[in-house]
Design an enzyme around this catalytic site. Sequence first.
Site, mmCIF file in Angstrom:
data_model
loop_
_atom_site.group_PDB
_atom_site.id
_atom_site.type_symbol
_atom_site.label_atom_id
_atom_site.label_comp_id
_atom_site.label_asym_id
_atom_site.label_seq_id
_atom_site.Cartn_x
_atom_site.Cartn_y
_atom_site.Cartn_z
ATOM 1 N N LYS A 23 1.348 1.503 -6.603
ATOM 2 C CA LYS A 23 0.698 0.604 -7.448
ATOM 3 C C LYS A 23 0.210 0.865 -9.023
ATOM 4 O O LYS A 23 1.049 0.118 -10.029
ATOM 5 C CB LYS A 23 -0.379 0.711 -7.228
ATOM 6 C CG LYS A 23 -0.656 -0.028 -5.821
ATOM 7 C CD LYS A 23 -0.140 -1.484 -5.774
ATOM 8 C CE LYS A 23 -1.006 -1.991 -4.951
ATOM 9 N NZ LYS A 23 -0.376 -3.815 -4.624
ATOM 10 N N TYR A 73 0.862 4.777 -1.366
ATOM 11 C CA TYR A 73 0.700 3.745 -2.859
ATOM 12 C C TYR A 73 0.131 3.924 -3.685
ATOM 13 O O TYR A 73 0.627 2.824 -4.838
ATOM 14 C CB TYR A 73 -0.147 3.441 -1.221
ATOM 15 C CG TYR A 73 -1.287 2.201 -2.084
ATOM 16 C CD1 TYR A 73 -0.596 0.943 -1.281
ATOM 17 C CD2 TYR A 73 -2.574 2.154 -2.494
ATOM 18 C CE1 TYR A 73 -1.574 -0.302 -1.897
ATOM 19 C CE2 TYR A 73 -3.287 1.120 -2.761
ATOM 20 C CZ TYR A 73 -2.463 -0.270 -2.151
ATOM 21 O OH TYR A 73 -3.717 -1.510 -2.585
HETATM 22 N N1 LIG Z 1 -8.214 -4.723 0.136
HETATM 23 C C1 LIG Z 1 -7.804 -4.134 -0.304
HETATM 24 O O1 LIG Z 1 -8.944 -3.422 -0.449
HETATM 25 C C2 LIG Z 1 -7.196 -4.010 -2.219
HETATM 26 C C3 LIG Z 1 -7.386 -3.690 -3.392
HETATM 27 C C4 LIG Z 1 -6.587 -2.924 -3.766
HETATM 28 C C5 LIG Z 1 -5.591 -3.774 -3.991
HETATM 29 N N2 LIG Z 1 -5.017 -4.232 -2.633
HETATM 30 C C6 LIG Z 1 -3.793 -5.330 -2.172
HETATM 31 O O2 LIG Z 1 -4.497 -6.744 -2.454
HETATM 32 C C7 LIG Z 1 -2.703 -7.460 -2.127
HETATM 33 C C8 LIG Z 1 -3.249 -8.224 -0.542
HETATM 34 O O3 LIG Z 1 -3.588 -7.224 0.333
HETATM 35 P P1 LIG Z 1 -4.964 -7.464 1.447
HETATM 36 O O4 LIG Z 1 -6.156 -6.898 1.565
HETATM 37 O O5 LIG Z 1 -5.031 -9.096 1.276
HETATM 38 O O6 LIG Z 1 -4.154 -7.508 2.729
HETATM 39 P P2 LIG Z 1 -3.382 -8.447 4.001
HETATM 40 O O7 LIG Z 1 -3.040 -7.465 4.435
HETATM 41 O O8 LIG Z 1 -4.292 -9.842 4.229
HETATM 42 O O9 LIG Z 1 -2.403 -9.227 2.837
HETATM 43 C C9 LIG Z 1 -1.030 -8.630 2.494
HETATM 44 C C10 LIG Z 1 -0.008 -9.472 3.377
HETATM 45 O O10 LIG Z 1 1.309 -9.000 3.005
HETATM 46 C C11 LIG Z 1 2.383 -9.905 4.278
HETATM 47 N N3 LIG Z 1 3.549 -9.144 4.135
HETATM 48 C C12 LIG Z 1 3.391 -7.455 4.493
HETATM 49 N N4 LIG Z 1 4.486 -7.439 4.532
HETATM 50 C C13 LIG Z 1 5.260 -8.076 3.609
HETATM 51 C C14 LIG Z 1 6.833 -8.425 3.400
HETATM 52 N N5 LIG Z 1 7.528 -6.886 3.660
HETATM 53 N N6 LIG Z 1 6.655 -9.007 2.802
HETATM 54 C C15 LIG Z 1 5.856 -10.517 2.524
HETATM 55 N N7 LIG Z 1 4.764 -10.239 2.847
HETATM 56 C C16 LIG Z 1 4.633 -9.262 3.881
HETATM 57 C C17 LIG Z 1 1.103 -9.799 5.532
HETATM 58 O O11 LIG Z 1 1.542 -10.820 6.916
HETATM 59 C C18 LIG Z 1 0.046 -10.121 4.856
HETATM 60 O O12 LIG Z 1 -0.176 -11.957 5.059
HETATM 61 C C19 LIG Z 1 -2.233 -6.197 -1.433
HETATM 62 O O13 LIG Z 1 -1.068 -6.112 -2.841
HETATM 63 C C20 LIG Z 1 -3.038 -4.561 -1.777
HETATM 64 O O14 LIG Z 1 -1.905 -3.485 -1.863
HETATM 65 C C21 LIG Z 1 -6.070 -4.942 -1.551
#
Ligand SMILES: NC(=O)c1ccc[n+]([C@@H]2O[C@H](COP(=O)([O-])OP(=O)(O)OC[C@H]3O[C@@H](n4cnc5c(N)ncnc54)[C@H](O)[C@@H]3O)[C@@H](O)[C@H]2O)c1
Length: 261
Positions: A157, A153
């Site tokens: 990123k 991951y």
């Molecule tokens: N939560 C954290 O701590 C964090 C930290 C840094 C970065 N991020 C990044 O933020 C972004 C959102 O994360 P989040 O925490 O809101 O997660 P989340 O699980 O709430 O949301 C992710 C969404 O992506 C959708 N998804 C998954 N696979 C998919 C696909 N193949 N095609 C289309 N949609 C798809 C899921 O259905 C979900 O609705 C991600 O890129 C994650 O890597 C999150």
Amino acid sequence: MSAPKPSRWAFVTGAGGDIGGAIADILAARGWGVICADIDGSRAEARAASIRAAGGAAGSVRVDVTDEASVHAAVEAAMALGDVRALVNNAGHAFVPSMKAMDYAGWRRDMALNLDGAFLCIRAFQDHLLAGGGAIVNMGSVNGIGMYGHPAYSAAKAGLMHLTRCLAVEYGPQGVRVNAVAPGTVRTQAWSERVASNPQIFEEVSAYYPLRKVATPADVAAAVAFLVSEEASHITGVILPVDGGISAGIPQLSAAITQER
Ligand SMILES: NC(=O)c1ccc[n+]([C@@H]2O[C@H](COP(=O)([O-])OP(=O)(O)OC[C@H]3O[C@@H](n4cnc5c(N)ncnc54)[C@H](O)[C@@H]3O)[C@@H](O)[C@H]2O)c1
């Protein structure tokens, strides 16, 4: 009387999730039409419906960002809804926690969702955005800067964040800005398994952050909304940490080094 149709639309992937949903909400509140795109079509539609109920303009589309045909179909549907001038590549998830736990299928899974997915969406919108200008925001992570677990991951990123710089340079002359945000820990459902096994996980993790807290989805969404806005019209190729300061340093480590406590 129905509200006038917005002149510009944003395509937000992962909009059925917590950060993507918050991005969809703030963009709609700022006058963008929003296309909520997610592999979970019903959650994408639920978000779009709540935006419409609040007086905004939104539609939804089911997309698997790792599947080229699915991306093409979704982009076509989006173009029929409105003039897409912002692409937010937010869909993502960390799957395999360590290299020792990794096989090639696991590596590919992290890469496909967190790097290939953004590539496919950018490629599908490229001609349209280059023809009329626009903004792309990629969802990076502090994992793309330092090591916080999840090596595949993290590598994905880091790749996405460098692709951001490459495309800022390639697209800039045609009026398309490309930026990324790099969140630290954000309180979202992506953590629910870990919260179930350790309900104190956010408190534990917060202790390492200079601001002594983790982010909310709205904290990240505000940065994305800024980067797509006119206020950021001279900003491109930037990776904006939204991380409570952790990419700058860890207070305990600084105190251990200086012995000033
Ligand atoms: N939560 C954290 O701590 C964090 C930290 C840094 C970065 N991020 C990044 O933020 C972004 C959102 O994360 P989040 O925490 O809101 O997660 P989340 O699980 O709430 O949301 C992710 C969404 O992506 C959708 N998804 C998954 N696979 C998919 C696909 N193949 N095609 C289309 N949609 C798809 C899921 O259905 C979900 O609705 C991600 O890129 C994650 O890597 C999150």
